[in-house]
Design a protein around this motif. Structure first.
Motif, PDB file in Angstrom:
ATOM      1  N   UNK A   7       0.744  -1.102  -0.004  1.00 24.26           N
ATOM      2  CA  UNK A   7       0.160   0.007  -0.060  1.00 24.26           C
ATOM      3  C   UNK A   7       0.868   1.190  -0.121  1.00 24.26           C
ATOM      4  N   UNK A   8       0.280   2.328  -0.706  1.00 22.72           N
ATOM      5  CA  UNK A   8       1.038   3.811  -0.671  1.00 22.72           C
ATOM      6  C   UNK A   8       0.426   4.727   0.029  1.00 22.72           C
ATOM      7  N   UNK A   9       1.138   5.513   0.766  1.00 18.67           N
ATOM      8  CA  UNK A   9       0.424   6.559   1.634  1.00 18.67           C
ATOM      9  C   UNK A   9       1.298   7.921   1.225  1.00 18.67           C
ATOM     10  N   UNK A  10       0.791   8.814   1.555  1.00 18.25           N
ATOM     11  CA  UNK A  10       1.532  10.276   1.521  1.00 18.25           C
ATOM     12  C   UNK A  10       2.704  10.076   2.251  1.00 18.25           C
ATOM     13  N   UNK A  11       3.863  10.595   1.659  1.00 18.97           N
ATOM     14  CA  UNK A  11       5.135  10.422   2.317  1.00 18.97           C
ATOM     15  C   UNK A  11       6.103   9.400   2.096  1.00 18.97           C
ATOM     16  N   UNK A  12       5.460   8.255   1.380  1.00 20.87           N
ATOM     17  CA  UNK A  12       6.266   7.248   0.913  1.00 20.87           C
ATOM     18  C   UNK A  12       6.972   7.397  -0.196  1.00 20.87           C
ATOM     19  N   UNK A  13       8.281   6.680  -0.189  1.00 21.32           N
ATOM     20  CA  UNK A  13       9.095   6.560  -1.468  1.00 21.32           C
ATOM     21  C   UNK A  13       8.625   5.782  -2.523  1.00 21.32           C
ATOM     22  N   UNK A  14       8.627   5.752  -3.928  1.00 22.97           N
ATOM     23  CA  UNK A  14       8.396   4.953  -4.530  1.00 22.97           C
ATOM     24  C   UNK A  14      10.100   4.870  -5.413  1.00 22.97           C
ATOM     25  N   UNK A  15      10.639   3.724  -5.155  1.00 26.91           N
ATOM     26  CA  UNK A  15      11.908   3.398  -5.755  1.00 26.91           C
ATOM     27  C   UNK A  15      12.060   2.675  -6.846  1.00 26.91           C
ATOM     28  N   UNK A  16      12.272   2.987  -8.083  1.00 25.01           N
ATOM     29  CA  UNK A  16      12.437   2.376  -9.288  1.00 25.01           C
ATOM     30  C   UNK A  16      13.261   1.005  -9.191  1.00 25.01           C
ATOM     31  N   UNK A  34       0.644  13.270  -2.768  1.00 27.18           N
ATOM     32  CA  UNK A  34      -0.811  13.071  -2.559  1.00 27.18           C
ATOM     33  C   UNK A  34      -1.121  11.766  -3.161  1.00 27.18           C
ATOM     34  N   UNK A  35      -1.840  10.748  -2.349  1.00 32.01           N
ATOM     35  CA  UNK A  35      -2.201   9.560  -2.938  1.00 32.01           C
ATOM     36  C   UNK A  35      -3.731   9.434  -2.507  1.00 32.01           C
ATOM     37  N   UNK A  36      -4.508   9.043  -3.240  1.00 30.89           N
ATOM     38  CA  UNK A  36      -5.902   8.875  -3.063  1.00 30.89           C
ATOM     39  C   UNK A  36      -6.381   7.902  -4.051  1.00 30.89           C
ATOM     40  N   UNK A  38      -8.341   8.356  -6.548  1.00 32.24           N
ATOM     41  CA  UNK A  38      -8.479   8.953  -7.694  1.00 32.24           C
ATOM     42  C   UNK A  38      -6.976   9.318  -8.424  1.00 32.24           C
ATOM     43  N   UNK A  39      -6.022   8.997  -7.728  1.00 32.61           N
ATOM     44  CA  UNK A  39      -4.663   8.856  -8.290  1.00 32.61           C
ATOM     45  C   UNK A  39      -3.488   9.331  -7.361  1.00 32.61           C
ATOM     46  N   UNK A  40      -2.357   9.421  -7.886  1.00 29.43           N
ATOM     47  CA  UNK A  40      -1.301   9.775  -7.016  1.00 29.43           C
ATOM     48  C   UNK A  40      -0.416  10.988  -7.815  1.00 29.43           C
ATOM     49  N   UNK A  41       0.087  11.911  -6.768  1.00 34.99           N
ATOM     50  CA  UNK A  41       0.893  13.006  -7.421  1.00 34.99           C
ATOM     51  C   UNK A  41       2.203  12.852  -6.616  1.00 34.99           C
ATOM     52  N   UNK A 146       8.859   2.499   0.185  1.00 35.99           N
ATOM     53  CA  UNK A 146       9.391   2.689   1.468  1.00 35.99           C
ATOM     54  C   UNK A 146       8.952   3.861   2.144  1.00 35.99           C
ATOM     55  N   UNK A 147       9.423   4.050   3.575  1.00 39.40           N
ATOM     56  CA  UNK A 147       9.041   5.286   4.330  1.00 39.40           C
ATOM     57  C   UNK A 147      10.196   6.055   4.411  1.00 39.40           C
ATOM     58  N   UNK A 148      10.043   7.325   4.771  1.00 38.47           N
ATOM     59  CA  UNK A 148      11.305   8.322   4.779  1.00 38.47           C
ATOM     60  C   UNK A 148      10.777   9.191   5.808  1.00 38.47           C
TER      61      UNK A 148
END
Length: 186
Positions: A7-16, A34-36, A38-41, A146-148
């Protein structure tokens, strides 16, 4: 391995993933702002440009670096910071880390030196996913989540960011941090 995508939440890091195969995100680390449903920014943390903020905003005098936030709308400017005491209308991403805010206050704080690159990053463009798109990419294992914290975001050198996140995660991720860009060179 868990069959369900993380799962993804605001403040997570997406590592390629090391071999993602998308030149826009090769060895990138994206901060989810921002993750909801509706989508992710998000904003790419480790793609530094050779231009400065003063090159795109005439009213800014110090030469703060500009990052590529992602491939979407590269004619837009975004920023993160850790100084909500200086910037009204900031959006909290996680403790000590904020996105956006009153841009006139940003310009003033940068020009008088109370807001420096130690406390703010500026981006052209952003990374965006429509509803369900990121979940699909996560199920394909294109990203590691990941968290950060704010200190890691601002204190980690750009050229060590991707490896630094993976090393910090430990375990199997620590070994991924050493994968070569081109596996044929291994």
């Amino acid at each position: 391995m868990n069959a369900n995508p993380p799962s993804v939440t605001n403040g997570n890091l997406l590592i390629a993933e090391p071999f993602l195969g998308d030149s826009n995100f090769e060895r990138s680390v994206v901060l989810v702002c921002e993750h909801s449903n509706a989508g992710t920014f998000g904003l790419v943390m480790n793609q530094l440009t050779d231009i400065h903020l003063s090159d795109v905003i005439e009213e800014i005098h110090p030469d703060l670096p500009l990052f590529v936030g992602g491939p979407v709308q590269q004619n837009t400017l975004h920023f993160i910071h850790r100084r909500p005491d200086l910037i009204d209308n900031s959006i909290r991403i996680l403790d000590g880390l904020y996105w956006s805010g009153d841009f006139e206050q940003i310009k003033d704080a940068v020009n008088v030196g109370t807001l420096t690159e130690r406390d703010a990053r500026f981006f052209i463009g952003y990374s965006g996913w429509d509803e369900g798109q990121l979940a699909e990419e996560l199920s394909q294992k294109a990203w590691i989540v990941s968290r950060t914290d704010a200190d890691f975001i601002f204190d980690t050198p750009v050229d060590a960011f991707w490896r630094g996140v993976l090393k910090r995660m430990g375990g199997q991720y620590k070994s991924i941090a050493h994968y070569p860009l081109d596996p044929r060179l291994n």
